[in-house]
Design a protein around this motif. Structure first.
Motif, PDB file in Angstrom:
ATOM      1  N   LEU A   1      31.999  50.667  30.798  1.00  0.00           N
ATOM      2  CA  LEU A   1      31.343  49.398  31.076  1.00  0.00           C
ATOM      3  C   LEU A   1      30.318  49.585  32.193  1.00  0.00           C
ATOM      4  N   LEU A   2      29.218  48.848  32.090  1.00  0.00           N
ATOM      5  CA  LEU A   2      28.174  48.867  33.115  1.00  0.00           C
ATOM      6  C   LEU A   2      28.003  47.466  33.664  1.00  0.00           C
ATOM      7  N   ASP A   3      28.131  47.328  34.987  1.00  0.00           N
ATOM      8  CA  ASP A   3      27.964  46.046  35.672  1.00  0.00           C
ATOM      9  C   ASP A   3      26.617  46.062  36.384  1.00  0.00           C
ATOM     10  N   LEU A   4      25.683  45.248  35.901  1.00  0.00           N
ATOM     11  CA  LEU A   4      24.314  45.230  36.405  1.00  0.00           C
ATOM     12  C   LEU A   4      24.154  44.202  37.514  1.00  0.00           C
ATOM     13  N   GLY A   5      23.639  44.628  38.664  1.00  0.00           N
ATOM     14  CA  GLY A   5      23.499  43.718  39.798  1.00  0.00           C
ATOM     15  C   GLY A   5      24.862  43.302  40.305  1.00  0.00           C
ATOM     16  N   CYS A   6      25.696  44.285  40.579  1.00  0.00           N
ATOM     17  CA  CYS A   6      27.122  44.050  40.845  1.00  0.00           C
ATOM     18  C   CYS A   6      27.413  43.370  42.165  1.00  0.00           C
ATOM     19  N   GLY A   7      26.473  43.392  43.126  1.00  0.00           N
ATOM     20  CA  GLY A   7      26.772  42.833  44.446  1.00  0.00           C
ATOM     21  C   GLY A   7      27.976  43.532  45.062  1.00  0.00           C
ATOM     22  N   PRO A   8      28.916  42.792  45.646  1.00  0.00           N
ATOM     23  CA  PRO A   8      30.095  43.414  46.252  1.00  0.00           C
ATOM     24  C   PRO A   8      31.228  43.658  45.254  1.00  0.00           C
ATOM     25  N   GLY A   9      30.918  43.689  43.964  1.00  0.00           N
ATOM     26  CA  GLY A   9      31.924  44.067  42.975  1.00  0.00           C
ATOM     27  C   GLY A   9      32.747  42.932  42.411  1.00  0.00           C
ATOM     28  N   SER A  10      32.249  41.704  42.494  1.00  0.00           N
ATOM     29  CA  SER A  10      33.034  40.544  42.054  1.00  0.00           C
ATOM     30  C   SER A  10      33.426  40.631  40.582  1.00  0.00           C
ATOM     31  N   LEU A  11      32.456  40.858  39.707  1.00  0.00           N
ATOM     32  CA  LEU A  11      32.748  40.930  38.276  1.00  0.00           C
ATOM     33  C   LEU A  11      33.479  42.220  37.931  1.00  0.00           C
ATOM     34  N   SER A  12      33.099  43.326  38.531  1.00  0.00           N
ATOM     35  CA  SER A  12      33.785  44.597  38.271  1.00  0.00           C
ATOM     36  C   SER A  12      35.269  44.497  38.584  1.00  0.00           C
ATOM     37  N   ALA A  13      35.600  43.841  39.673  1.00  0.00           N
ATOM     38  CA  ALA A  13      37.012  43.706  40.055  1.00  0.00           C
ATOM     39  C   ALA A  13      37.787  42.911  39.023  1.00  0.00           C
ATOM     40  N   ARG A  14      37.188  41.869  38.490  1.00  0.00           N
ATOM     41  CA  ARG A  14      37.871  41.054  37.485  1.00  0.00           C
ATOM     42  C   ARG A  14      38.001  41.805  36.168  1.00  0.00           C
ATOM     43  N   LEU A  15      36.975  42.585  35.802  1.00  0.00           N
ATOM     44  CA  LEU A  15      37.070  43.411  34.615  1.00  0.00           C
ATOM     45  C   LEU A  15      38.161  44.470  34.771  1.00  0.00           C
ATOM     46  N   ALA A  16      38.236  45.077  35.938  1.00  0.00           N
ATOM     47  CA  ALA A  16      39.248  46.106  36.180  1.00  0.00           C
ATOM     48  C   ALA A  16      40.660  45.528  36.132  1.00  0.00           C
ATOM     49  N   ASP A  17      40.828  44.310  36.607  1.00  0.00           N
ATOM     50  CA  ASP A  17      42.144  43.673  36.554  1.00  0.00           C
ATOM     51  C   ASP A  17      42.584  43.441  35.108  1.00  0.00           C
ATOM     52  N   ARG A  18      41.666  42.983  34.264  1.00  0.00           N
ATOM     53  CA  ARG A  18      41.995  42.700  32.863  1.00  0.00           C
ATOM     54  C   ARG A  18      42.066  43.977  32.028  1.00  0.00           C
ATOM     55  N   LEU A  19      41.165  44.921  32.319  1.00  0.00           N
ATOM     56  CA  LEU A  19      41.046  46.142  31.516  1.00  0.00           C
ATOM     57  C   LEU A  19      41.233  47.371  32.413  1.00  0.00           C
TER      58      LEU A  19
ATOM     59  N   THR B   1      34.161  49.460  49.640  1.00  0.00           N
ATOM     60  CA  THR B   1      35.268  49.391  50.585  1.00  0.00           C
ATOM     61  C   THR B   1      36.374  48.459  50.099  1.00  0.00           C
ATOM     62  N   HIS B   2      35.995  47.251  49.678  1.00  0.00           N
ATOM     63  CA  HIS B   2      37.005  46.245  49.323  1.00  0.00           C
ATOM     64  C   HIS B   2      37.506  46.387  47.889  1.00  0.00           C
ATOM     65  N   HIS B   3      36.637  46.797  46.975  1.00  0.00           N
ATOM     66  CA  HIS B   3      37.022  46.962  45.573  1.00  0.00           C
ATOM     67  C   HIS B   3      36.845  48.425  45.170  1.00  0.00           C
ATOM     68  N   SER B   4      37.345  49.330  45.993  1.00  0.00           N
ATOM     69  CA  SER B   4      37.081  50.754  45.798  1.00  0.00           C
ATOM     70  C   SER B   4      37.658  51.294  44.495  1.00  0.00           C
ATOM     71  N   ASP B   5      38.750  50.722  44.010  1.00  0.00           N
ATOM     72  CA  ASP B   5      39.388  51.232  42.797  1.00  0.00           C
ATOM     73  C   ASP B   5      38.828  50.612  41.519  1.00  0.00           C
ATOM     74  N   SER B   6      37.927  49.656  41.655  1.00  0.00           N
ATOM     75  CA  SER B   6      37.452  48.932  40.481  1.00  0.00           C
ATOM     76  C   SER B   6      36.351  49.653  39.729  1.00  0.00           C
ATOM     77  N   ALA B   7      35.481  50.382  40.446  1.00  0.00           N
ATOM     78  CA  ALA B   7      34.279  50.907  39.799  1.00  0.00           C
ATOM     79  C   ALA B   7      33.733  52.097  40.578  1.00  0.00           C
ATOM     80  N   ARG B   8      32.813  52.797  39.920  1.00  0.00           N
ATOM     81  CA  ARG B   8      31.974  53.778  40.596  1.00  0.00           C
ATOM     82  C   ARG B   8      30.650  53.088  40.889  1.00  0.00           C
ATOM     83  N   TYR B   9      30.313  52.981  42.166  1.00  0.00           N
ATOM     84  CA  TYR B   9      29.144  52.206  42.586  1.00  0.00           C
ATOM     85  C   TYR B   9      27.906  53.096  42.673  1.00  0.00           C
ATOM     86  N   VAL B  10      26.801  52.595  42.122  1.00  0.00           N
ATOM     87  CA  VAL B  10      25.554  53.358  42.069  1.00  0.00           C
ATOM     88  C   VAL B  10      24.447  52.542  42.722  1.00  0.00           C
TER      89      VAL B  10
END
Length: 255
Positions: free
Chosen positions: A45-63, A83-92
């Motif tokens: 999955l690719l999260d575009l314009g992720c900011g501080p990982g809000s959507l990535s964190a919710r995707l990681a929780d569900r999937l 820092t806060h959602h370190s396990d949710s995604a690889r940040y680029v």
């Protein structure tokens, strides 16, 4: 980590002023991705314009089996996410729409879904079209591009109505009671722990000519650009006021 947690929590609250039924929008986006990736053992999955990982964190929780690449150009928000959602995604760290931005993602296989929420509206129309085309090339057949944002209707009287409905909804749910965008950034600038990141952010925005604009393209225009980019199947799956989730499906092979 405590500092990141506090600022991300404040970010979540202030964003409720701008995204009508923000949590429901996140849920709908995640529903679409869940359906589109069903049966895939490790969807990419690719999260575009992720900011501080809000959507990535919710995707990681569900999937939790998904591999998520989260991209943004804001060094401060990216560091809060790392820092806060370190396990949710690889940040680029890259600027969506600039030359070579997809190369910076480091993708080694086709995407199963690309998602965005309240992020792509700042791209000028030619850059948005190019971005859609590049995403179409990165997605596997049958994959989805899911964009949750503000999409005014094509006709001005209708746009006035949807904006009013959204504003009234925000008032009823208390979203306007939280600090606004400018207040959040003003307060963040005063935090000594964020000083270096804030200075880097200001320098970068200055190099981009002052930051993002707001193109305010209609749902119909986005759909037209998506079809021009190669997505034949485009539909809104959720809407409240002018807050909507627009889904484009890449054709299956042979269709």
């Amino acid at each position: 980590m405590d500092t990141a947690k506090a600022w991300v929590e404040r970010w979540e609250l202030q964003q409720q002023r701008y995204a009508v039924d923000r949590e429901e929008r996140f849920t709908v986006i995640t529903d679409v991705v869940e359906r589109a990736t069903a049966g895939r053992t490790r969807p990419l999955l690719l999260d575009l314009g992720c900011g501080p990982g809000s959507l990535s964190a919710r995707l990681a929780d569900r999937l939790p089996q998904a591999e998520i690449v989260a991209v943004d150009m804001d060094p401060l928000l990216l560091e809060l996410g790392r820092t806060h959602h370190s396990d949710s995604a690889r940040y680029v760290d890259t600027v969506i729409g600039e030359e070579g931005w997809t190369d910076a993602l480091g993708l080694e296989r086709p995407l199963d879904a690309a998602v965005s929420t309240t992020a792509l509206h700042y791209l000028p129309e030619p850059v948005l079209l190019d971005t859609y085309r590049r995403l179409a090339a990165l997605l596997r057949p049958g994959a989805v591009l899911v964009n949750g944002d503000h999409f005014p209707p094509d006709e001005a009287p209708c746009a006035d109505l949807t904006a009013y409905v959204g504003r009234r909804r925000a008032e009823r749910t208390g979203g306007h009671a939280h600090e606004d965008w400018q207040s959040w950034w003003t307060a963040a600038a005063r935090d000594p722990e964020l000083a270096d990141l804030f200075a880097e952010r200001e320098q970068r925005l200055a190099g981009l000519g002052g930051g993002a604009g707001d193109e305010d393209l209609t749902t119909g225009r986005h759909a037209a650009l998506l079809r021009q980019a190669g997505f034949r199947h485009v539909t809104p799956v959720w809407q409240f006021g002018d807050s909507a989730v627009l889904v484009a499906v890449k054709d299956d092979a042979g269709t």
